[in-house]
Design an enzyme around this catalytic site. Structure first.
Site, PDB file in Angstrom:
ATOM      1  N   SER A 108       0.807  -1.223   0.000  1.00 50.44           N
ATOM      2  CA  SER A 108       0.000   0.000   0.000  1.00 50.44           C
ATOM      3  C   SER A 108       0.839   1.272   0.000  1.00 50.44           C
ATOM      4  CB  SER A 108      -0.938   0.014   1.210  1.00 50.44           C
ATOM      5  OG  SER A 108      -1.875  -1.021   1.102  1.00 50.44           O
ATOM      6  N   THR A 171      -1.648   4.391   3.393  1.00 48.47           N
ATOM      7  CA  THR A 171      -2.473   5.088   2.402  1.00 48.47           C
ATOM      8  C   THR A 171      -2.752   6.545   2.792  1.00 48.47           C
ATOM      9  OG1 THR A 171      -3.475   2.937   1.966  1.00 48.47           O
ATOM     10  CG2 THR A 171      -4.540   4.850   0.965  1.00 48.47           C
ATOM     11  N   ASP A 320      -8.684  -4.468   3.377  1.00 48.04           N
ATOM     12  CA  ASP A 320      -7.380  -5.119   3.307  1.00 48.04           C
ATOM     13  C   ASP A 320      -7.088  -5.942   4.560  1.00 48.04           C
ATOM     14  OD1 ASP A 320      -4.526  -5.210   2.120  1.00 48.04           O
ATOM     15  OD2 ASP A 320      -4.181  -4.354   4.113  1.00 48.04           O
ATOM     16  N   HIS A 362      -4.414  -2.082  -4.557  1.00 47.77           N
ATOM     17  CA  HIS A 362      -3.950  -3.397  -5.020  1.00 47.77           C
ATOM     18  C   HIS A 362      -5.062  -4.400  -4.758  1.00 47.77           C
ATOM     19  CE1 HIS A 362      -3.610  -4.533  -0.855  1.00 47.77           C
ATOM     20  NE2 HIS A 362      -2.943  -3.407  -0.637  1.00 47.77           N
ATOM     21  N   HIS A 456      -1.448  -9.851  -0.637  1.00 48.73           N
ATOM     22  CA  HIS A 456      -2.003  -9.078  -1.740  1.00 48.73           C
ATOM     23  C   HIS A 456      -1.958  -9.898  -3.027  1.00 48.73           C
ATOM     24  CE1 HIS A 456      -0.675  -5.168   0.514  1.00 48.73           C
ATOM     25  NE2 HIS A 456      -1.600  -5.842   1.148  1.00 48.73           N
TER      26      HIS A 456
END
Ligand SMILES: [Mg+2]
Ligand SMILES: [Zn+2]
Length: 494
Positions: A108, A171, A320, A362, A456
Site C-alpha cells: 500500500s 495510504t 485489506d 492493489h 495481496h
C-alpha cells in the site's frame, strides 16, 4: 477523424507527463523507466474540476467488488448478482497496473505514493523516489517526491484525509508525508541511528503539516507515554494533536459526537481509536466511533466552504485487513460501507464541479469459485443449480469436492485458512480448532497455501470515475497516471 485521433495519441505518448515527474528522479533506478506514466487519455474538451475526491478501497480487487455487490443485495434479501454498487454506475472505467518498481505484487505504501506523488517507487516507502533504499534515512532525504497534499495547500485549496485505519498508516500518510519506511509511524518505530540522521516519524509530520480535515484512528502514535498511551519514545509528555491545534487554530476530537459538534470554520483532527477503527462486523450500535460514511459526510460539509475547491482522499482501509485475516465476510462488510460512503459523496456534491474517482491500491488473492446457483449465499457452501453436479444435484445440497467434503464459494490462494491437517467436514472434525469449511460472517475461508497473513494479489485493479475530467479514466494505465488525472482535472497541468 481517425487520423486526428491517432495524431493526438502519438503526441500524448511523446510528451512528458508533467513538471514534477520529469524534474525529479531522472537518474533512472533499475526498472524506473518502465514505471513512468505513458499518457493520460485525451479527449476533445475534458472538463475542469473545482473539487476532487479520490476513494481508495485498500485491497479492493475486482473479485472483492463482485462479492460485495452480491453481499450488499443479499443483506436486503435479494439474489445479489444483478446488484450495482454505488460507484459501478460511474460512466468511466479503467484498469490500473499496480506493481511497485521492485515488486511484482505491491504494497500500500508504494501504490499510494504512485497516486499521490505521480511516481512509482519501491515497496514499503512513502513519498520518496525509487532510488532510495527502504529504511535508509539519508536516501529518503535525498530523494523526496512532490506530495499532492502539499501542492493542494500551496495552491490554496482545502485538504481532507479520511480513513478507517490509523491516520499514519500507508495510504493516508501518502497524502502529506514522506518516510523511508512505512512503519515509522511513531518515533519509537525508527531505529535510533536512522533518526539521528534527521528523519521524522509520520505522526510528527502530520502534526507539523497542513490539512483542513484529517479523520481516522491511531491515537497512540500521537502521544507520549505520560499520556497513558503507548506510542512515543523521546518526549514522554508529547501531545502532537495539541501542538498541531495550537499552530493551526484547529480542533482535536475523539468521538463522532465531538466531531459533529466541532466548529465548521476551523481545521479538525479526529482520532477515534488507539489503532485502526473497529471493523463494521464488530461494531456496536452505540459505538462512539464515526463510520466511514459519517467521516466522509463531515469532511465534505467542512471542505466545500472553501471557494478555491478541495481535494479529499477517503480510504476504506480495513477491507485489506480483513482479507489478510482470511475473513471474507469482514472484508465485504467493509466494502459495503465503503460503497455507502461513495454514494453519500455522489449525492452531496455537484457533478458539474466535482471529480469523484474510486479505485483500489492493489488486489488480494481472493476468489469466487465453484458453480453456485443464482442467489446462493455468497458466504455459504457451494450449492449448484438443480440437475447439476455428479449426482444431478437437488438444488439444496452442497456439492462435494474430490475428498468428499463441501467447500465455500469464497476462498483464498493463501493465508491463515491454509489447511495444515486433513480437511474436515463442517460438522465433525476441526482444523486449528475451527470447523472447516466455515460459513457466515465470521468465517475464515479455506486457503491453499498456509500463511499467517493472506497476501495481496498482483492483477490489475479497477478505476471508476465520474465528473469533470473523468473521461481520462479509460484503457489500461499505470497507477501513477491517477496523479496526473487529478492534476489535469484541476487545471494544474495540460
Ligand atoms: Mg491502506
Ligand atoms: Zn495489505
Amino acid at each position: 477523424m481517425t487520423t486526428t485521433r491517432a495524431l493526438i495519441a502519438l503526441l500524448a505518448a511523446a510528451l512528458p507527463l508533467g513538471g514534477c515527474v520529469t524534474t525529479i528522479n531522472t537518474n533512472g533506478a533499475t526498472g524506473y523507466s518502465d514505471a513512468r506514466p505513458a499518457q493520460v487519455a485525451q479527449t476533445a474538451a475534458p472538463g475542469k474540476a473545482k473539487n476532487v475526491i479520490l476513494f481508495i478501497g485498500d485491497g479492493m480487487g475486482i473479485s472483492t467488488i463482485t462479492a460485495a455487490r452480491i453481499y450488499e443485495a443479499q443483506k436486503r434479501g435479494e439474489t445479489g448478482e444483478e446488484n450495482t454498487l454505488s460507484f459501478e454506475k460511474f460512466p468511466n472505467v479503467a484498469l490500473v497496473k499496480t506493481y511497485n518498481t521492485n515488486a511484482q505484487v505491491p504494497d500500500s505504501a508504494g501504490t499510494a505514493t504512485a497516486m499521490h506523488s505521480g511516481v512509482k517507487t519501491r515497496i514499503g516507502v512513502l513519498g520518496i523516489g525509487p532510488e532510495a533504499e527502504k529504511g535508509v534515512c539519508k536516501d529518503a532525504l535525498a530523494h523526496p517526491l512532490p506530495l499532492l497534499g502539499e501542492e493542494v495547500k500551496q495552491r490554496g485549496l482545502a485538504l481532507g484525509i479520511v480513513t478507517t485505519t490509523r491516520l499514519t498508516h500507508a495510504t493516508p500518510a501518502s497524502v502529506v508525508t514522506r518516510s523511508a519506511d512505512r512503519d515509522w509511524e511513531a518515533d519509537s518505530n525508527i531505529p535510533a541511528d536512522q533518526q539521528a540522521q534527521g528523519c521524522k516519524d509520520i505522526a510528527l509530520q502530520f502534526a507539523e503539516g497542513q490539512f483542513d480535515v484529517a479523520l481516522g484512528g491511531g491515537t497512540s502514535v500521537f502521544y507520549g507515554k505520560d499520556k497513558n498511551r503507548a506510542g512515543r519514545r523521546i518526549d514522554a509528555s508529547a501531545d502532537l494533536p495539541a501542538q498541531w491545534a495550537a499552530q493551526n487554530g484547529g480542533t482535536v476530537v475523539k468521538t463522532a459526537a465531538e466531531l459533529a459538534a466541532a466548529p465548521m470554520d476551523r481545521p479538525v483532527l479526529g482520532l477515534f481509536n488507539p489503532s485502526h477503527l473497529t471493523f463494521m462486523a464488530d461494531r456496536k450500535p452505540d459505538s462512539p466511533e464515526p463510520t466511514l460514511t459519517d467521516m466522509t459526510a463531515q469532511a465534505i460539509a467542512r471542505l466545500k466552504s472553501d471557494p478555491d475547491g478541495y481535494y479529499l482522499m477517503v480510504e476504506g482501509g480495513r477491507i485489506d485487513h480483513a482479507h489478510h485475516a482470511g475473513q471474507a465476510g469482514y472484508a465485504l462488510e467493509e466494502a459495503v460501507e465503503f460503497a455507502r460512503a461513495v454514494q453519500y459523496a455522489v449525492e452531496n456534491t455537484d457533478p458539474k464541479d466535482t471529480l469523484i474517482m474510486v479505485t483500489a491500491d492493489h488486489s488480494h488473492v481472493f476468489t469466487i469459485a465453484g458453480y453456485p446457483q443464482r442467489g446462493n449465499d455468497i458466504l455459504g457452501l457451494v450449492v449448484p443449480p438443480a440437475g447439476r453436479g455428479e449426482d444431478g444435484g437437488d438444488g439444496t445440497s452442497p456439492v462435494l469436492a474430490a475428498d468428499g467434503k463441501p467447500y465455500t464459494t469464497l476462498g483464498y490462494a493463501n493465508g491463515p485458512g491454509g489447511l495444515t491437517v486433513k480437511r474436515a467436514a463442517a460438522d465433525d472434525d476441526h482444523d486449528h480448532g475451527r470447523p472447516m469449511p466455515e460459513t457466515g460472517i465470521k468465517a475464515r475461508q479455506q486457503a491453499l497455501v498456509p500463511l499467517g497473513s493472506e497476501t495481496h494479489g498482483g492483477e490489475d485493479v479497477a478505476l471508476f470515475a465520474t465528473g469533470p475530467g473523468a473521461e481520462r479514466a479509460r484503457g489500461v494505465m499505470e497507477q501513477n497516471v491517477i496523479y496526473a488525472i487529478i492534476r489535469r482535472a484541476l487545471g494544474w497541468e495540460k
